[in-house]
Write an enzyme that holds these catalytic residues in place. Structure first.
Site, mmCIF file in Angstrom:
data_model
loop_
_atom_site.group_PDB
_atom_site.id
_atom_site.type_symbol
_atom_site.label_atom_id
_atom_site.label_comp_id
_atom_site.label_asym_id
_atom_site.label_seq_id
_atom_site.Cartn_x
_atom_site.Cartn_y
_atom_site.Cartn_z
ATOM 1 C CD GLU A 111 42.205 41.300 61.397
ATOM 2 O OE1 GLU A 111 41.235 41.766 60.746
ATOM 3 O OE2 GLU A 111 43.174 41.796 61.685
ATOM 4 C CE LYS A 113 42.491 38.835 51.051
ATOM 5 N NZ LYS A 113 41.627 38.790 49.820
ATOM 6 C CG ASP A 115 35.160 36.985 48.625
ATOM 7 O OD1 ASP A 115 35.733 37.816 48.252
ATOM 8 O OD2 ASP A 115 35.036 36.016 47.923
ATOM 9 C CD GLU A 170 36.190 43.024 52.002
ATOM 10 O OE1 GLU A 170 36.878 43.802 52.165
ATOM 11 O OE2 GLU A 170 36.203 42.614 50.829
ATOM 12 C CE1 TYR A 222 40.944 46.087 56.177
ATOM 13 C CE2 TYR A 222 38.641 44.865 55.656
ATOM 14 C CZ TYR A 222 39.724 45.559 55.054
ATOM 15 O OH TYR A 222 39.786 46.145 53.911
ATOM 16 C CE LYS A 309 43.000 35.567 48.040
ATOM 17 N NZ LYS A 309 42.784 36.128 46.722
ATOM 18 C CB CYS A 403 8.078 23.916 26.079
ATOM 19 S SG CYS A 403 7.586 24.021 27.758
ATOM 20 C CB CYS A 406 3.263 23.036 26.998
ATOM 21 S SG CYS A 406 4.215 24.511 26.316
ATOM 22 C CB CYS A 421 7.994 27.706 27.021
ATOM 23 S SG CYS A 421 6.084 27.094 26.723
ATOM 24 C CB CYS A 427 3.317 26.746 29.128
ATOM 25 S SG CYS A 427 4.806 25.778 29.799
HETATM 26 P P1 AMP Z 1 43.301 41.487 47.760
HETATM 27 O O1 AMP Z 1 42.169 42.387 47.004
HETATM 28 O O2 AMP Z 1 42.966 40.139 47.365
HETATM 29 O O3 AMP Z 1 44.478 42.082 47.600
HETATM 30 O O4 AMP Z 1 43.022 41.522 49.304
HETATM 31 C C1 AMP Z 1 42.974 42.855 49.972
HETATM 32 C C2 AMP Z 1 41.384 43.195 50.311
HETATM 33 O O5 AMP Z 1 41.058 41.954 51.281
HETATM 34 C C3 AMP Z 1 41.544 44.402 51.202
HETATM 35 O O6 AMP Z 1 41.143 45.481 50.036
HETATM 36 C C4 AMP Z 1 40.314 44.084 52.024
HETATM 37 O O7 AMP Z 1 39.120 44.582 51.368
HETATM 38 C C5 AMP Z 1 40.069 42.781 51.840
HETATM 39 N N1 AMP Z 1 40.029 41.921 53.419
HETATM 40 C C6 AMP Z 1 38.986 41.037 53.789
HETATM 41 N N2 AMP Z 1 39.360 40.985 54.923
HETATM 42 C C7 AMP Z 1 40.520 41.289 55.430
HETATM 43 C C8 AMP Z 1 41.120 41.360 56.637
HETATM 44 N N3 AMP Z 1 40.593 40.777 57.908
HETATM 45 N N4 AMP Z 1 42.186 42.450 56.867
HETATM 46 C C9 AMP Z 1 42.518 43.074 55.693
HETATM 47 N N5 AMP Z 1 41.979 43.047 54.670
HETATM 48 C C10 AMP Z 1 40.933 42.403 54.458
HETATM 49 ZN ZN ZN Z 2 5.704 25.443 27.875
#
Ligand code: AMP
Ligand code: ZN
Length: 665
Positions: A111, A113, A115, A170, A222, A309, A403, A406, A421, A427
């Site tokens: 899957e 990851k 963010d 997430e 997930y 990563k 500035c 002006c 400013c 301005c």
């Molecule tokens: P880390 O914080 O780097 O240790 O990564 C763990 C976190 O990755 C978990 O707490 C999840 O929130 C996040 N995460 C994002 N996508 C996934 C996924 N597909 N499967 C599991 N964890 C995930």
């Molecule tokens: Zn100005």
């Protein structure tokens, strides 16, 4: 049809539309039709609090306030993931697993990851009952009310599901929505947010759920937690959860060999830039849950999963020049003008340098070769200088003192990283910026007038502030370049029509620093008209929910200024709305003004959150603990005995929900 039946039908319909739109990305009715149905349901629910439903689609718009987020212990710990950064790392991990299992035939689910911020959702009988942040992995914060506003989180499940389970995912803020939010912040004179991830996790901890509801958050799932779910693989779990109504990205892939896993990683390392949200790697999981169980956990992460990563993409390029932009509020932003370079699929020419401290921290100079990186941010950032390439006669950057527009000496207040400013009325970019904000879609929404025309009108000396717009005549406009008869007419008509815009938007349009759309609404609701607001002191203003010191100061300063008062007086004279309408006032009273009420226990006809909103709508405050200042204790079922005795001791009247409704009716 009875009202109750109507409510049920509307709820079902709206649930289906929500799902189509936010999970399947495939709406079947227009936004307008959707809003009409939602309104209809809201009206019916208000009329019939006895049909309260904790999974009603109306909860998506938020409204209730959480003062303190309760700590909740996770039913099962939320672990971290082990990281790997190379293909060798991954291959080592797979060998280790095969050895432990004594089996070289291991399937994997790959899957992306995502963010964002991790979340644990609990479901009972198909209803979402609790949402808790990851916290330290053992316990997190209860953010249920806020999470209910996220459209892709199903409040009620479909099909056949386990009676009780937790599911993890997430919460992310897609790029597009993030950019839009930032544009709005900049418009209201606030600093833009740095990246989507922090903004997503910050959103979960906002006190006002209606603010969360306005943020375009998404929730991608997930992992399932819970015994006896009848599921035997990770892959099956993803498919089942999708059937129940969860949003599960279709990017996941079942892999039978190490080679397939590596191909998946390679593919997404570049393709991830096409996704609407940020990802920072791939998560590879042993597919069989039985094998997962056998592998178990280390002290901090599962042995059956591994994160790979992605490297943040970085390039080096030449910094040709540092220029300075002046914003609507007078804030100065230094900008790096770069030799164009390709980064993560787009050509980068400029990068924000944020402020003087940032430039000093990295010692960034014109003529330097700099490293540019694109992480979660949309605007690329400079992460360092290649000092080996610096020319011997290079000189440190001297931040501007005046500035660039002006010539006014710049000021910097303590605790603020930015220079300003302060030539508010002289301005040019500040003057036109304020007028452009005033006419913008979310403010006065003036048809027939655009940003460029504002520049033109200012250059020609026809306007120097937004009140001047209301005195423009067709005869004045016609001599202007590119101004046809029709466009001049449209402009004048557009300006005239804007006097119908409601008070809260007029307030937003004034462009008071830190007063964005939401704050303007709060202030309009609390003060009801501009005269009351103009008289308010910093202390009084901070009594309003969510209005902090900084906003309060800014409001007071704005109205203290003689010129601003004059402009407001002129706008009033032209007929703009400076008080709430009758209709807006109807649902609000002052009946609880100055009173603090405590809500305790469980109620028959309304939820606690609704009760709290009613208190606030009627001018009261919701307190958290009983004191001699408490006006009433509204008691529901199962109220704690200590609360009751404390109230009795202090002689605080204890009332039922019915009695409360009588007081405010
Ligand atoms: P880390 O914080 O780097 O240790 O990564 C763990 C976190 O990755 C978990 O707490 C999840 O929130 C996040 N995460 C994002 N996508 C996934 C996924 N597909 N499967 C599991 N964890 C995930
Ligand atoms: Zn100005």
């Amino acid at each position: 049809m009875t009202d109750q039946q109507k409510i049920e039908v509307l709820r079902d319909e709206l649930r289906a539309h929500n799902y189509n739109y936010y999970v399947l990305d495939n709406p079947v009715i227009s936004d307008y039709e959707f809003d009409l149905k939602l309104k209809e349901l809201q009206v019916l629910e208000e009329k019939h609090p006895e049909f309260y439903d904790p999974s009603s689609p109306t909860l998506r718009v938020g409204g209730s306030i959480t003062k303190n987020f309760e700590t909740v212990v996770h039913s099962e710990r939320m672990y971290s993931l082990d990281n790997s950064y190379s293909k060798d790392d991954l291959e080592d991990w797979e060998k280790r697993i095969q050895r432990i299992l004594g089996d070289s035939n291991v399937e994997f689910t790959c899957e992306l990851k995502y963010d964002g911020a991790s979340i644990n959702l609990s479901y009972e009988n198909g209803i979402m009952v609790r949402a808790v942040t990851r916290g330290d992995g053992f316990q997190g914060d209860d953010v249920t009310t806020n999470v209910k506003t996220i459209r892709s989180v199903p409040l009620q499940l479909k099909g056949e599901f386990p009676l009780k389970f937790d599911i993890r995912g997430e919460i992310v803020l897609p790029f597009e929505g993030f950019a839009k939010m930032n544009a709005e912040r900049v418009e209201s004179g606030e600093e833009p947010y740095m990246n989507p991830r922090n903004t997503a996790s910050g959103s979960l901890k906002l006190q006002d759920s209606s603010v969360v509801a306005q943020r375009p958050l998404d929730c991608l799932m997930y992992g399932l937690v819970g015994q006896n779910t009848g599921i035997s693989t990770q892959w099956e779990m993803l498919e089942k959860a999708r059937e129940w109504g969860f949003k599960i990205p279709s990017t996941a892939k079942l892999c039978n060999s190490t080679d397939e896993v590596l191909a998946f990683v390679d593919y997404w390392d570049t393709r991830r830039h096409d996704l609407p949200y940020e990802t920072d790697g791939v998560v590879i999981k042993v597919n069989s849950l039985r094998q997962q169980e056998e592998l178990g956990f280390t002290s901090k992460s599962p042995r059956w999963a591994m994160a790979y990563k992605f490297k943040a993409e970085q390039v080096a390029t030449l910094l040709n020049e540092i220029t300075y932009q002046v914003g609507r509020t007078g804030s100065i932003t230094p900008v790096a003008n770069l030799s164009p370079v390709l980064l993560a699929g787009t050509t980068v020419k400029r990068a924000s340098l944020h402020n003087a401290d940032q430039i000093a921290k990295f010692d960034i100079r014109e003529g330097d070769t700099v490293f540019v990186e694109k992480g979660g941010e949309i605007i690329p950032k400079i992460v360092g200088v290649d000092f080996t390439k610096r020319s011997p006669d290079s000189e440190p950057t001297r931040y501007i003192e005046f500035c660039p527009e002006c010539g006014t000496p710049l000021t910097r207040t303590e605790g603020d990283a930015k220079h300003y400013c302060t030539n508010y009325y002289g301005c040019p970019p500040q003057i036109t910026g304020r007028i452009q904000h005033f006419i913008s879609r979310k403010a006065m929404d003036i048809e027939g007038l655009g940003s460029e025309t504002v520049e033109q009108l200012y250059q020609e000396g026809l306007i120097t502030n937004y009140a001047d717009l209301y005195t423009l005549t067709k005869e004045q406009l016609l001599p202007l370049e590119r101004m046809a008869d029709k466009s001049a007419e449209n402009l004048v008509a557009g300006v005239a029509a804007s006097i119908e815009i409601p008070f809260e938007r007029v307030l937003f349009a004034l462009g008071i620093r830190f007063v964005g759309e939401t704050v303007a609404k709060k202030l309009a609701k609390a003060y009801k008209n501009i005269d009351a607001l103009m008289k308010a002191s910093v202390d009084e203003l901070t009594q309003v929910n969510e209005i902090g010191e900084r906003i309060a100061q800014s409001v007071v300063e704005f109205f203290k200024n003689e010129k601003n008062r004059e402009i407001v007086a002129r706008l009033k004279q032209y007929g703009l709305k400076f008080s709430l309408s009758e209709e807006q006032l109807e649902n609000q009273t002052d009946k609880l003004k100055g009173m603090t009420l405590i809500v305790s226990g469980v109620f028959q006809s309304v939820s606690r959150d609704e009760l709290k909103k009613m208190i606030e709508d009627n001018g009261g405050k919701v307190g958290s603990s009983i004191s001699s200042k408490t006006a009433y204790l509204i008691a529901g079922d199962k109220m704690g005995p200590s609360k009751r005795s404390k109230a009795e001791q202090l002689g605080i009247p204890i009332i039922s929900e019915k009695e409360f409704f009588e007081i405010i009716s």
